[in-house]
Write a protein that holds these residues in place. Structure first.
Motif, mmCIF file in Angstrom:
data_model
loop_
_atom_site.group_PDB
_atom_site.id
_atom_site.type_symbol
_atom_site.label_atom_id
_atom_site.label_comp_id
_atom_site.label_asym_id
_atom_site.label_seq_id
_atom_site.Cartn_x
_atom_site.Cartn_y
_atom_site.Cartn_z
ATOM 1 N N GLU A 272 0.897 -1.089 -0.011
ATOM 2 C CA GLU A 272 0.071 -0.064 0.050
ATOM 3 C C GLU A 272 0.777 1.176 0.086
ATOM 4 O O GLU A 272 1.809 1.131 0.641
ATOM 5 C CB GLU A 272 -0.869 -0.138 1.093
ATOM 6 N N ASP A 273 0.498 2.328 -0.641
ATOM 7 C CA ASP A 273 1.476 3.579 -0.677
ATOM 8 C C ASP A 273 0.455 4.751 -0.182
ATOM 9 O O ASP A 273 1.185 5.875 -0.471
ATOM 10 C CB ASP A 273 2.110 3.556 -1.941
ATOM 11 N N THR A 274 -0.875 4.573 0.236
ATOM 12 C CA THR A 274 -1.207 5.843 1.035
ATOM 13 C C THR A 274 -1.585 5.385 2.519
ATOM 14 O O THR A 274 -1.767 4.355 2.773
ATOM 15 C CB THR A 274 -2.749 5.891 0.529
ATOM 16 N N PRO A 275 -1.561 6.346 3.344
ATOM 17 C CA PRO A 275 -1.720 6.182 4.937
ATOM 18 C C PRO A 275 -3.269 5.726 4.944
ATOM 19 O O PRO A 275 -3.317 4.853 5.677
ATOM 20 C CB PRO A 275 -1.503 7.618 5.497
ATOM 21 N N GLU A 276 -4.169 6.374 4.230
ATOM 22 C CA GLU A 276 -5.519 5.677 4.410
ATOM 23 C C GLU A 276 -5.723 4.181 4.004
ATOM 24 O O GLU A 276 -6.331 3.313 4.784
ATOM 25 C CB GLU A 276 -6.451 6.391 3.271
ATOM 26 N N LEU B 281 -3.168 2.019 4.549
ATOM 27 C CA LEU B 281 -2.681 1.227 5.257
ATOM 28 C C LEU B 281 -3.292 1.221 6.540
ATOM 29 O O LEU B 281 -3.297 0.217 7.252
ATOM 30 C CB LEU B 281 -1.173 2.018 5.721
ATOM 31 N N LEU B 282 -3.939 2.244 6.956
ATOM 32 C CA LEU B 282 -4.697 2.319 8.087
ATOM 33 C C LEU B 282 -6.056 1.642 8.153
ATOM 34 O O LEU B 282 -6.678 1.719 9.211
ATOM 35 C CB LEU B 282 -5.090 3.811 8.602
ATOM 36 N N ARG C 144 -3.041 -0.461 13.241
ATOM 37 C CA ARG C 144 -3.322 0.580 14.275
ATOM 38 C C ARG C 144 -2.918 0.179 15.341
ATOM 39 O O ARG C 144 -2.000 0.988 16.248
ATOM 40 C CB ARG C 144 -4.721 1.130 13.879
#
Lengths: 77, 203
Positions: free
Chosen positions: B124-128, B130-131, B137
Motif C-alpha cells: 500500500e502506498d497511502t496512509p489511508e 494502510l490504516l 493501528r
C-alpha cells in the motif's frame, strides 16, 4: 559518496529540512543512484503520514471537561 | 481535525461558551498531553493537563494574542508540568528502549555501508490504505507505547501536531540535537513496525 547507512542516519534531517545545502546535494546525488534508498525515504515519508492520520484517542470526558471549564470561566470572568 | 481559528474562538471562550471549550479541548488536548508526558511522565500527566486547563481559564482574559492559542496553551502546560516536577530535571536518556519490531539497525547494512538486502516494496502506498487494517493501528499504538515518555512526546508533537523542532526544544527544555536524535530513532522504530506488517501481514 554517501553510503546507504549514512543516508539512513540523515533521513530524518532530510525530512525535517535540517540539512545544509552541501548535505542536501550529497543526499540527492545518492538518491539518484540508489533505488533502495529512494524506496526507504518514500516509506519513511509514508510512515510519517500514517502517524499523522492515526485517530487520536480523546478522553471520554471531553464534554464534562468543556462544561466545567466554561462554567469556571463564566463564574470568574 | 481542522484547527479552530483563534480569532473565531477567543471571543466565544471569553464568553464562557461550552462549545468553544469543547473545540479547544478537542483540538489541543492531545498536544498538551504529549508535552505533559514528556516532562512529568505518564503517572502525573493527566493531573498536569487538568491543572493546566484551570490555569488557562484563569488567565484567558490576559491572553494577548502575541502567540497562537496553541503555543500559549502548550507553554502553560509545560510550565505547569515543570512546577509539578520537584525533583531535579530528568536526564535526557538517549538509550533506546526496544520497540516490538526493532529499528533499522546496523544489521541491515553490509560492511561497505550499503543495504545488505533489497528494501522491500510495500503493498500500500497511502496512509489511508494502510490504516484500514485495525491490527496495524493497534500495532503502531503498541510501538508508540514502547517508546520512552519523552521520545513518544517528541514523535507525537512533531508528526501528529506538526510542531517545529525549535518549539519542541523550547517546550521540553531539551537541546535541538536531542530532539533530532529522539525523533529519528522513534521514526525508525515506527518504520520497522510498518515494514514488518507489510511483509508479514501481522503485528
Amino acid at each position: 559518496m554517501l553510503t546507504c547507512k549514512e543516508l539512513v542516519a540523515r533521513s530524518s534531517d532530510l525530512l525535517d529540512g535540517e540539512l545544509s545545502f552541501r548535505e542536501r546535494m550529497a543526499v540527492r546525488r545518492h538518491l539518484m543512484l540508489c533505488r533502495n534508498c529512494r524506496r526507504f525515504i518514500k516509506q519513511m515519508k509514508l510512515t510519517q503520514a500514517v502517524i499523522r492520520h492515526m485517530p487520536e484517542s480523546q478522553g471520554s470526558d471531553l464534554d464534562d471537561l468543556a462544561a466545567f471549564l466554561a462554567q469556571q470561566r463564566r463564574d470568574n470572568p | 481535525m481542522g484547527l479552530p481559528a483563534d480569532v473565531d474562538l477567543l471571543p466565544r471562550l471569553l464568553a464562557g461558551e461550552q462549545g468553544a471549550f469543547r473545540e479547544l479541548i478537542g483540538a489541543y488536548q492531545g498536544a498538551m498531553r504529549a508535552v505533559a508526558y514528556a516532562i512529568v511522565g505518564q503517572r502525573y500527566a493527566d493531573e498536569v493537563v487538568q491543572d493546566a486547563w484551570l490555569a488557562v481559564v484563569r488567565n484567558l482574559s490576559g491572553f494577548q494574542g502575541r502567540s497562537s492559542l496553541k503555543t500559549w496553551l502548550l507553554t502553560i502546560v509545560a510550565n505547569t508540568a515543570r512546577s509539578r516536577l520537584r525533583q531535579n530535571r530528568r536526564e535526557v536518556l538517549l538509550d533506546d528502549l526496544p520497540a516490538p519490531h526493532g529499528s533499522v539497525g546496523d544489521a541491515r547494512f553490509a560492511e561497505d555501508g550499503h543495504w545488505a538486502a533489497t528494501v522491500p516494496a510495500w503493498h500500500e502506498d497511502t496512509p489511508e490504505a494502510l490504516l484500514t487494517e485495525d491490527e496495524l493501528r493497534e500495532c503502531l499504538e503498541k510501538t508508540l507505547l514502547s517508546l520512552s515518555d519523552l521520545q513518544r512526546s517528541v514523535v507525537l508533537l512533531r508528526e501528529r501536531q506538526g510542531l517545529e523542532l525549535e518549539d519542541i526544544c523550547n517546550l521540553l527544555e531539551i537541546s535541538l540535537s536531542n530532539v533530532r536524535v529522539l525523533l529519528h530513532r522513534g521514526r525508525l522504530k515506527l518504520f520497522a513496525t510498518l515494514e514488518h506488517f507489510e511483509e508479514t501481514g501481522q503485528c
